[in-house]
Design an enzyme around this catalytic site. Sequence first.
Site, PDB file in Angstrom:
ATOM      1  N   TYR A  63       0.825  -1.210   0.000  1.00 39.86           N
ATOM      2  CA  TYR A  63       0.000   0.000   0.000  1.00 39.86           C
ATOM      3  C   TYR A  63       0.865   1.269   0.000  1.00 39.86           C
ATOM      4  O   TYR A  63       0.838   2.082   0.927  1.00 39.86           O
ATOM      5  CB  TYR A  63      -0.938   0.011   1.212  1.00 39.86           C
ATOM      6  CG  TYR A  63      -2.231  -0.774   1.047  1.00 39.86           C
ATOM      7  CD1 TYR A  63      -2.587  -1.359  -0.152  1.00 39.86           C
ATOM      8  CD2 TYR A  63      -3.111  -0.920   2.121  1.00 39.86           C
ATOM      9  CE1 TYR A  63      -3.769  -2.085  -0.286  1.00 39.86           C
ATOM     10  CE2 TYR A  63      -4.300  -1.628   1.993  1.00 39.86           C
ATOM     11  CZ  TYR A  63      -4.619  -2.209   0.795  1.00 39.86           C
ATOM     12  OH  TYR A  63      -5.804  -2.905   0.670  1.00 39.86           O
TER      13      TYR A  63
HETATM   14  N1  LIG Z   1      -8.799  -6.648  -0.545  1.00 37.70           N
HETATM   15  C1  LIG Z   1      -8.704  -5.783  -1.509  1.00 37.70           C
HETATM   16  O1  LIG Z   1      -8.433  -6.144  -2.655  1.00 37.70           O
HETATM   17  C2  LIG Z   1      -8.937  -4.324  -1.246  1.00 37.70           C
HETATM   18  C3  LIG Z   1      -9.086  -3.453  -2.328  1.00 37.70           C
HETATM   19  C4  LIG Z   1      -9.320  -2.095  -2.068  1.00 37.70           C
HETATM   20  C5  LIG Z   1      -9.391  -1.643  -0.746  1.00 37.70           C
HETATM   21  N2  LIG Z   1      -9.227  -2.516   0.281  1.00 37.70           N
HETATM   22  C6  LIG Z   1      -9.312  -2.032   1.692  1.00 37.70           C
HETATM   23  O2  LIG Z   1     -10.545  -1.350   1.842  1.00 37.70           O
HETATM   24  C7  LIG Z   1     -10.333  -0.041   2.368  1.00 37.70           C
HETATM   25  C8  LIG Z   1     -11.359   0.937   1.803  1.00 37.70           C
HETATM   26  O3  LIG Z   1     -11.282   0.957   0.414  1.00 37.70           O
HETATM   27  P1  LIG Z   1     -11.365   2.291  -0.464  1.00 37.70           P
HETATM   28  O4  LIG Z   1     -10.589   3.376   0.173  1.00 37.70           O
HETATM   29  O5  LIG Z   1     -11.038   1.848  -1.842  1.00 37.70           O
HETATM   30  O6  LIG Z   1     -12.897   2.648  -0.544  1.00 37.70           O
HETATM   31  P2  LIG Z   1     -14.049   3.268   0.391  1.00 37.70           P
HETATM   32  O7  LIG Z   1     -13.810   2.954   1.797  1.00 37.70           O
HETATM   33  O8  LIG Z   1     -15.276   2.814  -0.266  1.00 37.70           O
HETATM   34  O9  LIG Z   1     -13.904   4.837   0.129  1.00 37.70           O
HETATM   35  C9  LIG Z   1     -12.874   5.606   0.686  1.00 37.70           C
HETATM   36  C10 LIG Z   1     -13.112   7.043   0.271  1.00 37.70           C
HETATM   37  O10 LIG Z   1     -14.258   7.533   0.961  1.00 37.70           O
HETATM   38  C11 LIG Z   1     -13.892   8.634   1.779  1.00 37.70           C
HETATM   39  N3  LIG Z   1     -14.616   8.533   3.054  1.00 37.70           N
HETATM   40  C12 LIG Z   1     -14.399   7.641   4.050  1.00 37.70           C
HETATM   41  N4  LIG Z   1     -15.275   7.835   5.040  1.00 37.70           N
HETATM   42  C13 LIG Z   1     -16.044   8.883   4.680  1.00 37.70           C
HETATM   43  C14 LIG Z   1     -17.104   9.575   5.290  1.00 37.70           C
HETATM   44  N5  LIG Z   1     -17.579   9.216   6.474  1.00 37.70           N
HETATM   45  N6  LIG Z   1     -17.654  10.624   4.641  1.00 37.70           N
HETATM   46  C15 LIG Z   1     -17.201  11.014   3.428  1.00 37.70           C
HETATM   47  N7  LIG Z   1     -16.200  10.381   2.803  1.00 37.70           N
HETATM   48  C16 LIG Z   1     -15.624   9.342   3.416  1.00 37.70           C
HETATM   49  C17 LIG Z   1     -12.403   8.550   1.943  1.00 37.70           C
HETATM   50  O11 LIG Z   1     -11.886   9.840   2.150  1.00 37.70           O
HETATM   51  P3  LIG Z   1     -10.572  10.146   3.007  1.00 37.70           P
HETATM   52  O12 LIG Z   1      -9.546   9.126   2.595  1.00 37.70           O
HETATM   53  O13 LIG Z   1     -10.235  11.528   2.620  1.00 37.70           O
HETATM   54  O14 LIG Z   1     -10.916  10.012   4.447  1.00 37.70           O
HETATM   55  C18 LIG Z   1     -11.971   7.956   0.604  1.00 37.70           C
HETATM   56  O15 LIG Z   1     -11.916   8.960  -0.382  1.00 37.70           O
HETATM   57  C19 LIG Z   1      -8.895   0.302   2.003  1.00 37.70           C
HETATM   58  O16 LIG Z   1      -8.321   1.248   2.881  1.00 37.70           O
HETATM   59  C20 LIG Z   1      -8.219  -1.040   2.100  1.00 37.70           C
HETATM   60  O17 LIG Z   1      -7.825  -1.264   3.424  1.00 37.70           O
HETATM   61  C21 LIG Z   1      -9.030  -3.841   0.052  1.00 37.70           C
END
Ligand SMILES: NC(=O)c1ccc[n+]([C@@H]2O[C@H](COP(=O)([O-])OP(=O)(O)OC[C@H]3O[C@@H](n4cnc5c(N)ncnc54)[C@H](OP(=O)(O)O)[C@@H]3O)[C@@H](O)[C@H]2O)c1
Length: 341
Positions: A63
Amino acid sequence: MVCTTTLGGTAANVVVANVVHGLMRMTWVPTPVSDEQAFEAIRSGVDALPAGVKMILNSAQFYGMGWSTANLELLSRFYEKYPDYADRTFLMVKGAYNPEKSRVDNAPENIRRSVESCLAALRGTKTIDLFQPARIEKSVPIEETMKALVELKNEGKFNHIGLSECAAATLRRAHAVHPIAIVEIEVSVTSFEEEARKVLATAAQLDVAVAAYSPLCHGLLSGTVTKREDLDPHDMRMHLSRFREGNFQSNLAIAGAIKSIAAKRGCTPAQLCIAWVVSLGNKVLPLPGSTRRERTLENLAAGDISLADEEKSEIAYAMKAYPVKGGRYFDDAEADAILWG
Ligand SMILES: NC(=O)c1ccc[n+]([C@@H]2O[C@H](COP(=O)([O-])OP(=O)(O)OC[C@H]3O[C@@H](n4cnc5c(N)ncnc54)[C@H](OP(=O)(O)O)[C@@H]3O)[C@@H](O)[C@H]2O)c1
């Protein structure tokens, strides 16, 4: 109130908050946030929990820009500064990335190399509570991958075994070799594929916890990204199919519907999406990513929102009425081949 649950398999006695904190975008972005901001975002969630309840932190070997170990290095600085948080957090780490091949490689020797590289990046500041290959290679029998993982676990390199992006049948076969504590798959109102539903059902039968990643569709559903120009041109979301020109604008429809339902309920759109994932089962843990204190707390609080049947029906209607455009990643055969392994 913070809602808690327990994990599966060998981690059945571990009590955790029912919302996981994803750390990916703290470092795998063109301009990472400062350590101070990241540390505050992590600490706020942990500090909100009652004694004895752990916050799950989701990280990975790769990451960081250029698939680096920057996220684990950030964590090593975090735990160095705040050693008390080691026992209060449950660290899950995805790995098995092979930098020489630029892909996940589940050959036993590479899994070992990956685990060693994660441990080196953490510099002894924190135990890896759970290790999971980031993808399942369809060419490698899962039993072989599990054998390698069990060997490393028995050597004390980490405490529990997880899987990521795996099919339901693979989960069942893997669990027969050694109990799986958490399976990580993408689940959201925009990602509710048939295989995801099968994994959820299989995990419930086997009492395995599910970490449901990207529940906010990478910020599209939470209203964080309302136009493509909101993103840095080098942000990896620019390449995701759902964020491409045309698809993105069309996908604002489901985001708009979620926003209206959330307004009626009196919560934020992000909270509605998280509460919907929570409604899928006792051990289904939404895994949103956040780099800010206030969002970590907002997301954690959503774990305690129980949706009424009428609200769930409205969400189901919106999912049908405004189907998402674009696949979960790049709509590219090579990348899709490693999904649902
Ligand atoms: N296993 C896999 O293949 C895989 C793939 C992708 C991701 N992941 C894991 O899943 C986690 C989340 O994935 P993701 O970041 O892709 O997608 P997500 O959680 O769907 O979206 C994250 C986005 O939403 C924003 N956000 C978070 N909470 C919020 C709230 N309460 N209000 C408004 N906006 C909000 C974040 O902003 P800020 O960052 O500015 O707070 C970021 O831009 C990752 O951190 C990772 O650990 C796993």
